[in-house]
Design a protein around this motif. Structure first.
Motif, mmCIF file in Angstrom:
data_model
loop_
_atom_site.group_PDB
_atom_site.id
_atom_site.type_symbol
_atom_site.label_atom_id
_atom_site.label_comp_id
_atom_site.label_asym_id
_atom_site.label_seq_id
_atom_site.Cartn_x
_atom_site.Cartn_y
_atom_site.Cartn_z
ATOM 1 N N GLU A 150 0.703 -1.376 0.115
ATOM 2 C CA GLU A 150 0.084 -0.109 0.008
ATOM 3 C C GLU A 150 0.696 1.268 -0.111
ATOM 4 N N LEU A 151 1.914 1.277 0.772
ATOM 5 C CA LEU A 151 2.760 2.466 0.816
ATOM 6 C C LEU A 151 3.595 2.637 -0.415
ATOM 7 N N SER A 152 4.088 1.653 -1.229
ATOM 8 C CA SER A 152 4.480 1.891 -2.495
ATOM 9 C C SER A 152 3.837 2.146 -3.236
ATOM 10 N N GLN A 153 2.544 1.547 -3.754
ATOM 11 C CA GLN A 153 1.671 1.898 -4.678
ATOM 12 C C GLN A 153 1.113 3.384 -4.495
ATOM 13 N N ALA A 154 0.906 3.929 -3.141
ATOM 14 C CA ALA A 154 0.970 5.274 -2.789
ATOM 15 C C ALA A 154 1.764 6.154 -3.427
ATOM 16 N N ARG A 155 3.124 5.917 -3.294
ATOM 17 C CA ARG A 155 4.299 6.628 -3.955
ATOM 18 C C ARG A 155 3.966 6.710 -5.480
#
Length: 387
Positions: free
Chosen positions: A106-111
């Motif tokens: 989720e964190l990677s996709q948000a970036r």
């Protein structure tokens, strides 16, 4: 080879904090309890960094692999491990692994949504898919899901390279996938086509070698993989320097010492092979045991196995019985192999009744395994040394 692809791909990123540096030191010494503690601390200190959640997830997975004997059998012997139907993982470990990986993704996709050219985020997501693919393959036995995840991992790795062609470390994913698919029998390569990977055995090996030589983040992982590959390809002279480098950097990892013993044995130097086993035993005497994975019985098996190949039959039998006569102390693969060697030794010495008892023991503890299939041949016809 598919089990190797799922079980031995390690993807890591630059260690940036004290927790992470300590975590990686413990990780590569296969002290996973301590590594997990450090990575939990790293996550707590900076919970918005996707990479840290990946580190924790990976350490959780590899701790279970070590417990099962999977890392030891594949890294140090080049064999497919004897395992039960799937890797059994405690519910609390599965819950923590899943949560860590979900958060990382989720964190990677948000970036990436904010900046599609964020190479670091693309690669972090690549790592997450690779780890989930490993989990699906080894734990869930969900092979189609594993294939989809590993394919996504490769595509993201390709994307990271397109964004930054100098990103040598990302080539490890390409190299492993190409080597594994290229090494499969032709009829099985259709699995590669399903995932969009045609396979290139030589090209894949060159990519892994490039990462081992020039990588900054995946250098250790590439060297570990190369050691295993060179052993399977019967190239101990190429593997020995790599393993020696790993031992100098991570001296507490007993599997590297075990791997070196196997390599020296393959190279025809029994004295150096047994010296490497002595190094394993010295770790045990110092209280270094990779969270209980290294036990005296494994040392006895390693020594007895080398003595078997160098025809020191009486010594080999003593050490192999020291290992095998304590059921449950070793992983299932090593225990089954100890009984196989004992059976073969009795056949060599024309003690057929005792040989059959040893082969039958394998049938009891590891039925239908690769070791049992080999033992079945000797239950029908005595083992004969031909080398």
């Amino acid at each position: 080879m598919m089990r190797i692809a799922a079980g031995l791909i390690l993807f890591c990123s630059v260690a940036m904090s004290q927790n992470i540096n300590k975590g990686f030191d413990h990780f590569y010494n296969f002290e996973f309890d301590q590594a997990i503690t450090e990575f939990r601390g790293a996550v707590k200190a900076s919970p918005k960094e996707a990479e840290r959640h990946n580190y924790l997830a990976r350490a959780l997975l590899y701790r279970e692999m070590l417990k099962s004997g999977m890392l030891e059998s594949q890294l140090a012997t080049g064999a497919n491990p004897v395992r039960r139907s799937k890797l059994e993982v405690p519910p609390n470990v599965e819950e923590e692994f899943t949560a860590a990986l979900q958060t990382a993704m989720e964190l990677s996709q948000a970036r990436i949504d904010q900046d599609p050219k964020d190479t670091r985020a693309v690669y972090a997501l690549c790592i997450s898919y690779g780890l989930r693919g490993n989990w699906n393959f080894l734990v869930r036995k969900a092979y189609f899901d594993a294939l989809k995840d590993l394919t996504s991992s490769r595509k993201l790795g390709n994307q990271a390279l397109e964004l930054d062609p100098t990103f040598v470390d990302a080539k490890l994913i390409q190299g492993v996938h190409d080597y594994v698919v290229g090494s499969l029998p032709r009829y099985m390569r259709m699995l590669g086509f399903l995932g969009g990977v045609r396979g290139d055995r030589e090209g894949g090996l060159k990519r892994i070698e490039e990462v081992a030589a020039s990588g900054r983040m995946n250098e250790v992982d590439a060297k570990m993989l190369l050691g295993m590959i060179y052993r399977r390809e019967k190239r101990p002279e190429a593997a020995i320097p790599l393993v020696q480098q790993l031992i100098r950097k991570f001296p507490r990892n007993y599997i590297f010492h075990l791997e070196l013993a196997q390599m020296w044995a393959d190279a025809g130097d029994g004295v150096k092979a047994l010296a490497a086993v002595d190094s394993m035993e010295n770790l045990l005497k110092k209280g270094i045991n990779s969270n209980g994975a290294l036990v005296q019985e494994k040392v006895d098996y390693a020594r007895g196995n080398i003595q078997f190949w160098y025809r020191e039959y009486d010594k080999a039998l003593v050490n192999l019985h020291r290992a095998a006569d304590h059921p449950g102390r070793m992983d299932l693969h090593t225990e089954a192999m100890a009984w196989l060697r004992i059976g073969q030794l009795h056949d060599v010495n024309r003690r057929r009744d005792k040989a059959l008892q040893a082969y039958q023991r394998i049938e009891q503890i590891a039925p239908d395994s690769d070791v049992d299939k080999e033992a079945q041949k000797y239950r029908k016809r005595p083992f004969v040394r031909t080398d």
